[in-house]
Design a protein around this motif. Structure first.
Motif, PDB file in Angstrom:
ATOM      1  N   LEU A 266       0.831  -1.205   0.000  1.00 40.29           N
ATOM      2  CA  LEU A 266       0.000   0.000   0.000  1.00 40.29           C
ATOM      3  C   LEU A 266       0.870   1.260   0.000  1.00 40.29           C
ATOM      4  CD1 LEU A 266      -2.742  -1.053   2.588  1.00 40.29           C
ATOM      5  CD2 LEU A 266      -2.794  -1.284   0.110  1.00 40.29           C
TER       6      LEU A 266
ATOM      7  N   ASP B 211       1.183   4.109  -2.894  1.00 40.30           N
ATOM      8  CA  ASP B 211       1.044   5.530  -2.551  1.00 40.30           C
ATOM      9  C   ASP B 211       2.188   6.338  -3.158  1.00 40.30           C
ATOM     10  OD1 ASP B 211      -1.280   5.406  -1.035  1.00 40.30           O
ATOM     11  OD2 ASP B 211      -0.240   5.161   0.868  1.00 40.30           O
TER      12      ASP B 211
ATOM     13  N   SER C 229      -2.784   6.250  -4.983  1.00 39.75           N
ATOM     14  CA  SER C 229      -3.025   6.525  -3.571  1.00 39.75           C
ATOM     15  C   SER C 229      -4.254   5.814  -3.027  1.00 39.75           C
ATOM     16  CB  SER C 229      -3.164   8.030  -3.345  1.00 39.75           C
ATOM     17  OG  SER C 229      -4.221   8.547  -4.138  1.00 39.75           O
ATOM     18  N   ARG C 230      -4.213   5.532  -1.746  1.00 43.72           N
ATOM     19  CA  ARG C 230      -5.335   4.882  -1.074  1.00 43.72           C
ATOM     20  C   ARG C 230      -6.582   5.754  -1.197  1.00 43.72           C
ATOM     21  NH1 ARG C 230      -1.895   2.332   4.029  1.00 43.72           N
ATOM     22  NH2 ARG C 230       0.020   3.157   3.153  1.00 43.72           N
TER      23      ARG C 230
END
Length: 469
Positions: free
Chosen positions: A58, A62, A67-68
């Motif tokens: 993750l 990013d 991006s989350r």
């Protein structure tokens, strides 16, 4: 139809640069098509998975700009285990799969070869489920399986050459091939964009899609990423961890740009282009078929170009983790209270033109923040020859007499000292540089001395002179 693509890494180690390229290709394709990017963590290998590896995936996404919150997921393959088992049961009940208790040694004994595939021994023997009974897919005896591939056209595979492959192990747990297909079906994946190393499995997966009553996705197999010896990049042999490049000081923009050139190129005779151009111009059907060489030297050159293109204020900000030792990056050789932000700001434009990765900022500026320089002994031995002591004496005396402590005055003064000895400036300044910075190469000397200041400069030159006694 809404385009849905997926990136499905396994949390079993550092994030591979080849995986980062696949993620970016999927990301851009989804964006171009007004579709959805799905992140699925294939975590069914419990023995090898670690939560920190998932967080690493993750964080790496990013960093490269995925991006989350901007994608669907992350989903976890382990959460779909019930669907995997149900699909295996349906295939068995429909006659598209059967149980087999043959060991590898059994197959070798019947075929006389360790290289020949499974011979279909249990196809029509009616073996039921039980301990050690694997479930095998019943591959069609005739015909072909045609894979529609946006990059490779329509690779065609003869069904008779595809063995009856295992879809569930002897303990009932589904294997990757089946789990992968069921997950893609469940998530409505329309396009599968992945490395060509998966192409041999594709006809098997397509047969599973069809046997489960669903339309297969459109495939796109991008070229595998290789090293300078044209070997597939390996975690055991090559520098492949995206996090390693990030922590060494590669810029996300440079990495993104370079990764997208592995197998594809933008229009015109150019390689370093804005990300918006890549997002606009990238086309899957323009991806090359040949293997893509990951050239670390070229990536380094890319990164240097990106660093030099930064506004100075952004460059100063980008260097802070290495200057302050924050995060996972190794701390600098000075204490926090020794760091002088104003001094660094004064030399930052000079340093910016000389480094290719941000971590190189430390050896270029450490002399500014230490009580005494870190002497490179090889540089000292090479530079401090006969006559260096007398030269330092004369340089100290000349610098002490300066009214103005600025780069131009320092340069002209040292030139005069060297001229009296018949030396050009390069030879004259070498002992001074080593005495003050500890190295033979670095930032422009006289600008460095100006920032370092009169007192510290003279103290270091005197200390070097004493060492030569």
């Amino acid at each position: 139809m809404t385009v849905r693509v997926r990136f499905a890494p396994s949390p079993t180690g550092m994030f591979h640069v080849g995986g980062a390229r696949s993620a970016l290709q999927n990301w851009i394709y989804a964006k171009q098509q007004g579709g959805v990017f799905v992140l699925r963590i294939e975590d069914t290998d419990a023995a090898r998975n670690k939560p920190e590896w998932t967080e690493g995936i993750l964080s790496a996404l990013d960093w490269i700009g995925i991006s989350r919150g901007s994608y669907e997921g992350p989903y976890f393959q382990s959460a779909n285990a019930g669907e995997h088992r149900a699909a295996a049961a349906r295939l068995n009940e429909s006659g598209r799969a059967y149980y087999c208790d043959c060991t590898r040694e059994d197959v070798q004994a019947r075929t006389g070869s360790q290289y020949q595939g499974y011979d279909g021994y249990h196809r029509d023997r009616g073996l039921g489920p039980g301990p050690g009974h694997a479930l095998r897919f019943r591959t069609p005896d005739e015909g072909t399986t045609v894979v529609v591939d946006l990059i490779r056209g329509e690779p065609t595979f003869e069904n008779k050459l595809i063995e009856d492959f295992v879809i569930a192990r002897g303990d009932g747990s589904p294997v990757f091939l089946l789990a992968n297909v069921v997950d893609d079906m469940t998530m409505g994946i329309t396009h599968v964009i992945r490395a060509e190393e998966h192409l041999p499995n594709t006809p098997k997966q397509q047969l599973l899609w069809e046997a489960l009553g669903a339309k297969p996705p459109i495939w796109a197999h991008v070229p595998v990423v290789v090293n300078e010896k044209r070997q597939k990049l390996s975690k055991r042999r090559d520098k492949v961890a995206l996090e390693a490049y990030r922590d060494e000081g590669y810029l996300a923009g440079a990495m993104r740009n370079y990764l997208m050139l592995l197998g594809w190129a933008p229009s015109g005779d150019r390689e370093i282009v804005p990300w918006s151009v890549i997002e606009d111009e990238f086309r899957l059907d323009e991806v090359n078929l040949s293997s893509a060489f990951f050239d670390e030297k070229k990536l380094r050159a890319f990164n240097g170009e990106y660093i030099r293109a930064l506004p100075v204020a952004e460059f100063i900000d980008a260097c802070q983790p290495w200057l302050t030792g924050t995060g996972t990056i190794a701390p600098p050789p000075w204490q926090p209270e020794e760091f002088d932000a104003d001094a660094f700001a004064a030399v930052a434009p000079l340093a910016q033109t000389r480094i290719a990765v941000l971590s190189e900022i430390v050896p270029n500026v450490d002399f500014l923040f230490l009580a005494s320089p870190l002497i490179d002994e090889a540089a000292w031995t090479k530079t401090m020859k006969d006559g260096s002591a007398a030269l330092l004496d004369d340089a100290v005396a000349a610098f002490e007499a300066l009214e103005s402590w600025d780069a131009e005055s320092l340069k002209s003064t040292l030139e005069a000292v060297g001229a009296e000895r018949g030396l050009k400036l390069g030879k004259t300044q070498a002992p001074v540089r080593v005495a003050v910075t500890g190295r033979t190469v670095g930032l422009p000397l006289f600008e460095s001395l100006e920032v370092l200041g009169r007192e510290r400069t003279l103290t270091r030159m005197r200390a070097a002179r004493l060492r030569l006694v």
